[in-house]
Design a protein around this motif. Structure first.
Motif, mmCIF file in Angstrom:
data_model
loop_
_atom_site.group_PDB
_atom_site.id
_atom_site.type_symbol
_atom_site.label_atom_id
_atom_site.label_comp_id
_atom_site.label_asym_id
_atom_site.label_seq_id
_atom_site.Cartn_x
_atom_site.Cartn_y
_atom_site.Cartn_z
ATOM 1 N N PHE A 28 -3.789 -37.560 12.087
ATOM 2 C CA PHE A 28 -3.149 -37.967 13.337
ATOM 3 C C PHE A 28 -4.147 -37.982 14.472
ATOM 4 C CE2 PHE A 28 -2.823 -33.409 13.515
ATOM 5 C CZ PHE A 28 -2.922 -33.085 14.849
ATOM 6 N N ASP A 29 -3.829 -38.742 15.494
ATOM 7 C CA ASP A 29 -4.647 -38.861 16.692
ATOM 8 C C ASP A 29 -4.349 -37.662 17.590
ATOM 9 O OD1 ASP A 29 -5.890 -39.514 19.073
ATOM 10 O OD2 ASP A 29 -5.150 -41.563 19.120
ATOM 11 N N GLN A 30 -5.356 -36.888 17.890
ATOM 12 C CA GLN A 30 -5.162 -35.685 18.706
ATOM 13 C C GLN A 30 -4.721 -36.000 20.128
ATOM 14 O OE1 GLN A 30 -8.798 -33.479 18.501
ATOM 15 N NE2 GLN A 30 -8.437 -32.816 16.398
ATOM 16 N N CYS A 31 -5.167 -37.119 20.648
ATOM 17 C CA CYS A 31 -4.811 -37.473 22.032
ATOM 18 C C CYS A 31 -3.354 -37.914 22.156
ATOM 19 C CB CYS A 31 -5.734 -38.572 22.545
ATOM 20 S SG CYS A 31 -7.451 -38.059 22.665
ATOM 21 N N SER A 32 -2.921 -38.787 21.239
ATOM 22 C CA SER A 32 -1.555 -39.312 21.338
ATOM 23 C C SER A 32 -0.544 -38.511 20.526
ATOM 24 C CB SER A 32 -1.518 -40.769 20.879
ATOM 25 O OG SER A 32 -1.780 -40.855 19.493
ATOM 26 N N GLY A 33 -1.024 -37.779 19.512
ATOM 27 C CA GLY A 33 -0.124 -37.022 18.646
ATOM 28 C C GLY A 33 0.569 -37.875 17.609
ATOM 29 N N CYS A 34 0.148 -39.137 17.457
ATOM 30 C CA CYS A 34 0.768 -40.056 16.501
ATOM 31 C C CYS A 34 0.045 -40.019 15.160
ATOM 32 C CB CYS A 34 0.734 -41.488 17.029
ATOM 33 S SG CYS A 34 1.731 -41.706 18.507
ATOM 34 N N ILE A 35 0.792 -40.215 14.091
ATOM 35 C CA ILE A 35 0.200 -40.278 12.757
ATOM 36 C C ILE A 35 -0.547 -41.597 12.615
ATOM 37 C CG2 ILE A 35 0.705 -40.420 10.292
ATOM 38 C CD1 ILE A 35 3.034 -38.525 10.765
ATOM 39 N N CYS A 36 -1.804 -41.528 12.161
ATOM 40 C CA CYS A 36 -2.633 -42.720 11.972
ATOM 41 C C CYS A 36 -2.688 -43.151 10.510
ATOM 42 C CB CYS A 36 -4.061 -42.459 12.427
ATOM 43 S SG CYS A 36 -4.213 -42.003 14.137
ATOM 44 N N LYS A 37 -2.777 -42.175 9.592
ATOM 45 C CA LYS A 37 -2.956 -42.482 8.176
ATOM 46 C C LYS A 37 -2.207 -41.482 7.308
ATOM 47 C CE LYS A 37 -7.577 -44.189 9.071
ATOM 48 N NZ LYS A 37 -8.995 -43.960 8.913
ATOM 49 N N LEU A 38 -1.726 -41.959 6.162
ATOM 50 C CA LEU A 38 -1.162 -41.101 5.128
ATOM 51 C C LEU A 38 -2.156 -41.048 3.977
ATOM 52 C CD1 LEU A 38 2.538 -42.352 4.910
ATOM 53 C CD2 LEU A 38 1.659 -40.379 6.156
ATOM 54 N N ILE A 39 -2.238 -39.906 3.318
ATOM 55 C CA ILE A 39 -3.169 -39.750 2.207
ATOM 56 C C ILE A 39 -2.370 -39.428 0.950
ATOM 57 C CG2 ILE A 39 -5.129 -38.434 1.325
ATOM 58 C CD1 ILE A 39 -5.923 -38.124 4.336
ATOM 59 N N VAL A 40 -2.603 -40.250 -0.093
ATOM 60 C CA VAL A 40 -1.948 -40.102 -1.385
ATOM 61 C C VAL A 40 -3.049 -39.975 -2.430
ATOM 62 C CG1 VAL A 40 -0.409 -41.214 -3.054
ATOM 63 C CG2 VAL A 40 -0.016 -41.522 -0.612
ATOM 64 N N PRO A 41 -3.005 -38.956 -3.300
ATOM 65 C CA PRO A 41 -4.053 -38.825 -4.318
ATOM 66 C C PRO A 41 -4.090 -40.032 -5.246
ATOM 67 C CG PRO A 41 -2.515 -36.967 -4.411
ATOM 68 C CD PRO A 41 -2.000 -37.922 -3.393
ATOM 69 N N GLY A 42 -5.281 -40.422 -5.649
ATOM 70 C CA GLY A 42 -5.448 -41.567 -6.532
ATOM 71 C C GLY A 42 -5.600 -41.156 -7.977
ATOM 72 N N GLY A 43 -4.562 -41.261 -8.767
ATOM 73 C CA GLY A 43 -4.632 -40.939 -10.190
ATOM 74 C C GLY A 43 -4.004 -39.605 -10.513
ATOM 75 N N ALA A 44 -3.957 -39.319 -11.817
ATOM 76 C CA ALA A 44 -3.372 -38.063 -12.292
ATOM 77 C C ALA A 44 -4.278 -36.887 -11.948
ATOM 78 C CB ALA A 44 -3.162 -38.139 -13.797
ATOM 79 N N LYS A 45 -3.687 -35.736 -11.686
ATOM 80 C CA LYS A 45 -4.479 -34.576 -11.276
ATOM 81 C C LYS A 45 -5.421 -34.126 -12.375
ATOM 82 C CE LYS A 45 -1.261 -32.965 -7.899
ATOM 83 N NZ LYS A 45 -1.333 -32.110 -6.818
ATOM 84 N N TRP A 46 -4.957 -34.109 -13.625
ATOM 85 C CA TRP A 46 -5.824 -33.656 -14.707
ATOM 86 C C TRP A 46 -6.947 -34.650 -14.967
ATOM 87 C CZ3 TRP A 46 -6.397 -36.717 -18.976
ATOM 88 C CH2 TRP A 46 -5.439 -37.717 -19.160
ATOM 89 N N LYS A 47 -6.695 -35.909 -14.705
ATOM 90 C CA LYS A 47 -7.680 -36.951 -14.921
ATOM 91 C C LYS A 47 -8.713 -36.995 -13.794
ATOM 92 C CE LYS A 47 -7.413 -41.775 -15.324
ATOM 93 N NZ LYS A 47 -6.606 -42.944 -15.416
#
Length: 77
Positions: A28-47
């Motif tokens: 998130f942007d510290q100045c505006s407090g708005c979410i800028c990006k979402l992070i989703v893991p790429g692939g299976a955890k064991w892989k």
């Protein structure tokens, strides 16, 4: 919406109907407090230990809809 509710939703790419996974983090942007990006893991955890799958970093502009169970995004991948 709480982050605990957001991370329970499945993220789906609109272009190929592929399930990307669940949100694990956000930026998130510290100045505006708005979410800028979402992070989703790429692939299976064991892989991911044995391969070099990168996380999906989804810009706010790529989010098309946040529904009760899913988050629909439009990624060119």
């Amino acid at each position: 919406m709480l982050f605990s509710e957001l991370k329970c939703k499945e993220v789906i790419n609109l272009r190929d109907c592929r399930k990307l996974g669940h949100v694990t983090d956000f930026e998130f942007d510290q100045c505006s407090g708005c979410i800028c990006k979402l992070i989703v893991p790429g692939g299976a955890k064991w892989k991911s230990f044995f391969s070099c799958d990168t996380d999906h970093v989804i810009c706010y502009n790529d989010i098309k809809q946040i529904g009760p169970d899913i988050i629909i995004v439009d990624l060119p991948e």
